[in-house]
Design a protein around this motif. Structure first.
Motif, PDB file in Angstrom:
ATOM      1  N   ILE A  95     -21.260 -26.758 109.301  1.00 30.92           N
ATOM      2  CA  ILE A  95     -19.869 -27.141 109.472  1.00 30.92           C
ATOM      3  C   ILE A  95     -19.114 -26.866 108.173  1.00 30.92           C
ATOM      4  N   LYS A  96     -18.054 -26.119 108.280  1.00 33.16           N
ATOM      5  CA  LYS A  96     -17.230 -25.762 107.123  1.00 33.16           C
ATOM      6  C   LYS A  96     -15.912 -26.505 107.232  1.00 33.16           C
ATOM      7  N   ALA A  97     -15.582 -27.271 106.213  1.00 27.90           N
ATOM      8  CA  ALA A  97     -14.344 -28.045 106.242  1.00 27.90           C
ATOM      9  C   ALA A  97     -13.136 -27.115 106.228  1.00 27.90           C
ATOM     10  N   PRO A  98     -12.033 -27.538 106.854  1.00 24.87           N
ATOM     11  CA  PRO A  98     -10.801 -26.736 106.797  1.00 24.87           C
ATOM     12  C   PRO A  98     -10.308 -26.596 105.364  1.00 24.87           C
ATOM     13  N   SER A  99      -9.491 -25.605 105.126  1.00 22.53           N
ATOM     14  CA  SER A  99      -8.916 -25.386 103.803  1.00 22.53           C
ATOM     15  C   SER A  99      -8.190 -26.650 103.333  1.00 22.53           C
ATOM     16  N   GLY A 100      -8.479 -27.071 102.135  1.00 20.70           N
ATOM     17  CA  GLY A 100      -7.826 -28.252 101.597  1.00 20.70           C
ATOM     18  C   GLY A 100      -8.504 -29.556 101.961  1.00 20.70           C
ATOM     19  N   HIS A 101      -9.554 -29.505 102.778  1.00 18.14           N
ATOM     20  CA  HIS A 101     -10.303 -30.709 103.162  1.00 18.14           C
ATOM     21  C   HIS A 101     -11.618 -30.742 102.392  1.00 18.14           C
ATOM     22  N   TYR A 102     -12.131 -31.934 102.189  1.00 18.41           N
ATOM     23  CA  TYR A 102     -13.407 -32.090 101.505  1.00 18.41           C
ATOM     24  C   TYR A 102     -14.227 -33.149 102.210  1.00 18.41           C
ATOM     25  N   TRP A 103     -15.555 -32.931 102.257  1.00 18.24           N
ATOM     26  CA  TRP A 103     -16.425 -33.926 102.878  1.00 18.24           C
ATOM     27  C   TRP A 103     -16.554 -35.135 101.976  1.00 18.24           C
ATOM     28  N   ASN A 104     -16.459 -36.318 102.576  1.00 24.32           N
ATOM     29  CA  ASN A 104     -16.738 -37.536 101.838  1.00 24.32           C
ATOM     30  C   ASN A 104     -18.240 -37.662 101.634  1.00 24.32           C
ATOM     31  N   ALA A 105     -18.632 -38.455 100.644  1.00 25.94           N
ATOM     32  CA  ALA A 105     -20.057 -38.726 100.451  1.00 25.94           C
ATOM     33  C   ALA A 105     -20.614 -39.393 101.704  1.00 25.94           C
ATOM     34  N   LEU A 106     -21.827 -39.019 102.078  1.00 32.75           N
ATOM     35  CA  LEU A 106     -22.453 -39.571 103.284  1.00 32.75           C
ATOM     36  C   LEU A 106     -23.133 -40.888 102.970  1.00 32.75           C
ATOM     37  N   ASN A 158     -24.583 -32.936 103.025  1.00 32.65           N
ATOM     38  CA  ASN A 158     -23.505 -32.141 102.437  1.00 32.65           C
ATOM     39  C   ASN A 158     -24.130 -31.095 101.523  1.00 32.65           C
ATOM     40  N   ILE A 159     -23.915 -29.826 101.860  1.00 35.64           N
ATOM     41  CA  ILE A 159     -24.400 -28.747 100.993  1.00 35.64           C
ATOM     42  C   ILE A 159     -23.574 -28.719  99.711  1.00 35.64           C
ATOM     43  N   ASN A 160     -22.275 -28.841  99.894  1.00 37.29           N
ATOM     44  CA  ASN A 160     -21.333 -28.943  98.769  1.00 37.29           C
ATOM     45  C   ASN A 160     -20.102 -29.700  99.276  1.00 37.29           C
ATOM     46  N   ASN A 161     -19.007 -29.629  98.565  1.00 38.73           N
ATOM     47  CA  ASN A 161     -17.820 -30.391  98.957  1.00 38.73           C
ATOM     48  C   ASN A 161     -17.215 -29.948 100.279  1.00 38.73           C
ATOM     49  N   THR A 162     -17.487 -28.716 100.687  1.00 37.68           N
ATOM     50  CA  THR A 162     -16.824 -28.191 101.884  1.00 37.68           C
ATOM     51  C   THR A 162     -17.775 -27.738 102.983  1.00 37.68           C
ATOM     52  N   SER A 163     -19.079 -27.764 102.739  1.00 40.14           N
ATOM     53  CA  SER A 163     -20.052 -27.323 103.740  1.00 40.14           C
ATOM     54  C   SER A 163     -21.054 -28.427 104.034  1.00 40.14           C
ATOM     55  N   GLN A 164     -21.365 -28.574 105.309  1.00 41.32           N
ATOM     56  CA  GLN A 164     -22.265 -29.641 105.745  1.00 41.32           C
ATOM     57  C   GLN A 164     -23.269 -29.089 106.748  1.00 41.32           C
ATOM     58  N   MET A 165     -24.525 -29.549 106.660  1.00 39.87           N
ATOM     59  CA  MET A 165     -25.556 -29.194 107.631  1.00 39.87           C
ATOM     60  C   MET A 165     -25.845 -30.394 108.517  1.00 39.87           C
TER      61      MET A 165
END
Length: 205
Positions: A95-106, A158-165
């Motif tokens: 899952i790739k976050a939209p531009s300008g969005h960031y995944w919160n810590a899980l 979270n792979i990084n701030n914008t990518s999640q597995m």
């Protein structure tokens, strides 16, 4: 004639690679740039890649004014069956976050896979509609459901701030030993053991 050839080529590409494009699964091994390697047991059949819509929502003062930025979900589905009756499923989503969005810590219980930390949780699917496009893809491929609840183990990282597995292993309650069917904690441990037997997480990011 040229148009027909282009259409046939495009159709073949969708069949081979899924609507999200790019070959990720070869011999039940999932590998994509920037992601770990996931190997699914060889007796689970690769069904394909459904078209999934990004459902993320931007909340807060930094959201785009028009809210038009969209993320991307790339998914792959594997199934274990007996006479085309679904007994097990494995789902791998990037899952790739939209531009300008960031995944919160899980937040939640943690586990280790391939030397990395994942958050783990469980759910029960007792209505095939809850399976959404995955259910539709299985039915389109000729599979049927066995009428039992599907117990599901989900692991997210979270792979990084914008990518999640997102990894999910679903198992029909019909495969559970009778003596643990009513024991919630024993059922969770059974799912963990099955996951470890069915999905191997290799090196990588």
């Amino acid at each position: 004639m040229r148009v027909l050839k282009l259409l046939l080529t495009a159709s073949l590409a969708v069949f081979l690679f899924g609507c999200n494009g790019g070959q990720r699964v070869v011999n039940n091994q999932y590998q994509s740039a920037g992601c770990p390697v996931y190997v699914v047991a060889s007796d689970l059949a690769y069904v394909g890649s459904p078209c999934l819509q990004d459902s993320s929502k931007c909340i807060g003062p930094d959201c785009p004014v028009l809210g038009m930025a969209k993320g991307k979900v790339t998914a792959d589905l594997f199934v274990g069956s007996l006479d085309k009756e679904v007994k097990e499923v494995v789902i791998i989503e990037r899952i790739k976050a939209p531009s300008g969005h960031y995944w919160n810590a899980l937040n939640g219980p943690k586990c280790q896979l391939g030397g990395k930390e994942y958050v783990e949780f469980f759910l029960t699917i007792n209505d095939k509609k809850q399976g959404g496009k995955y259910t539709q893809m299985l039915e389109d491929a000729g599979f049927v459901f066995d009428g039992q609840d599907q117990e599901v183990l989900i692991r997210i990282r979270n792979i990084n701030n914008t990518s999640q597995m997102y990894l999910a292993y679903g198992c029909s309650k019909a495969l559970f030993p009778d003596d643990i069917k009513k024991d919630i904690e024993a059922g969770k441990e059974f799912l963990r053991q099955r996951f470890a037997e069915r999905v191997t997480v290799g090196g990588g990011v």
